[in-house]
Scaffold this motif. Structure first.
Motif: not given
Lengths: 205, 85
Positions: A155-157, A159-164
């Motif tokens: 979900n974070e990824v 939202d932020s469109k940045a990989e984790k």
């Protein structure tokens, strides 16, 4: 699994005697020669007897169950072990007190028991053996919490469109997350790095 | 502890009669020394030490119950020792 140590004039006779005592079938027996023995002059005079350890196999799940039960008994834990064969994997379930000690931190003790059991079965059966051990529903709980974590990070990824990059995990844990997120069309999931440095990466699609 | 480690090691090797386990127990530390036939040492250590570490983890779980630390040492034969310097 029945095990007996037996002496005889030579290895063959010792094995035969052992099989007779535990009424086992030679085809199911794994023999470890403890001492070859030595034929003496004129029969047995001056010779030494051969000694063998004979283990009669009763099937992987049965033998694994007994091996694990023996280990847990010797660990001083009051438990009962159940086993079954699923595909070619032996699944063992431990019930009893002190489950935390059997599971260990992040399942470390369970994992160690699995490694040892797999080694012991490989020695008895002469082939690679897969073993999984569960205690107190740990496997299910672990899978659920890994899936929860995976969902949060996904979900974070999104939202932020940045990989984790995920924290270090065992191959089995990575696999659970991999399978769980595979069906999610909004994220891509892959592993990078080798050995201990291998990490799961969740990226936006 | 000795009995536990002995059971595990003997179930992993091809020469169980060559396995020797020595336990030295102090107030807060237990030292277990494992000796096996040279051709069996690899089976006790395992790939990248997987088996040895698994034995250590089991020993640790038991020692923790007695609030002790445990060290499991796998002794290798002279030849291997020379190699490790």
């Amino acid at each position: 699994m029945k095990k007996i140590t037996m002496k005889g004039k030579n290895v063959d006779e010792a094995v035969d005697a052992a099989l007779k005592v535990i009424s086992g079938d030679r085809a199911q027996a794994k023999v470890f020669v403890l001492s070859e023995g030595k034929a003496g002059v004129l029969g047995l005079i001056g010779g030494t007897e051969a000694e063998v350890e004979v283990t009669v196999k009763e099937g992987k799940p049965e033998d694994a169950q007994q091996l694990l039960q023996d280990i847990l008994d010797k660990m001083g834990l009051v438990t009962m072990v159940e086993s079954r064969l699923v595909d070619d994997r032996v699944e063992l379930v431990v019930k009893g007190d002190d489950m935390g000690r059997i599971i260990g931190k992040d399942g470390a003790t369970l994992k160690s028991l699995e490694i040892l059991l797999a080694g012991m079965l490989a020695r008895l059966y002469g082939e690679r053996s897969y073993v999984s051990i569960d205690a107190d529903g740990y496997r299910d709980k672990r899978r659920q919490s890994l899936e929860r974590l995976a969902q949060e990070v996904a979900n974070e990824v999104i939202d932020s469109k940045a990989e984790k990059t995920m924290p270090p995990m065992s191959a089995a844990d990575r696999r659970i997350i991999h399978l769980y997120l595979q069906g999610n069309p909004s994220v891509a999931i892959f592993s990078q790095g080798e050995g201990d440095a291998r990490r799961l990466v969740i990226a936006p699609k | 502890m000795k009995e536990l480690v002995e059971y595990i090691v003997k179930a992993l090797v091809d020469n169980p009669s060559k396995v020797e386990i020595k336990e030295t127990s102090g107030e807060s530390v237990i030292i277990i020394e494992v000796k096996a036939a040279p051709e069996d040492v690899g089976k006790v250590i395992g790939r990248e030490g997987r088996i040895a570490n698994a034995i250590r983890a089991i020993a640790k779980a038991v020692a923790a119950k007695q609030n002790k630390k445990v060290s499991v040492e796998i002794l290798t034969e002279d030849k291997a020792q020379n190699k490790t310097i």
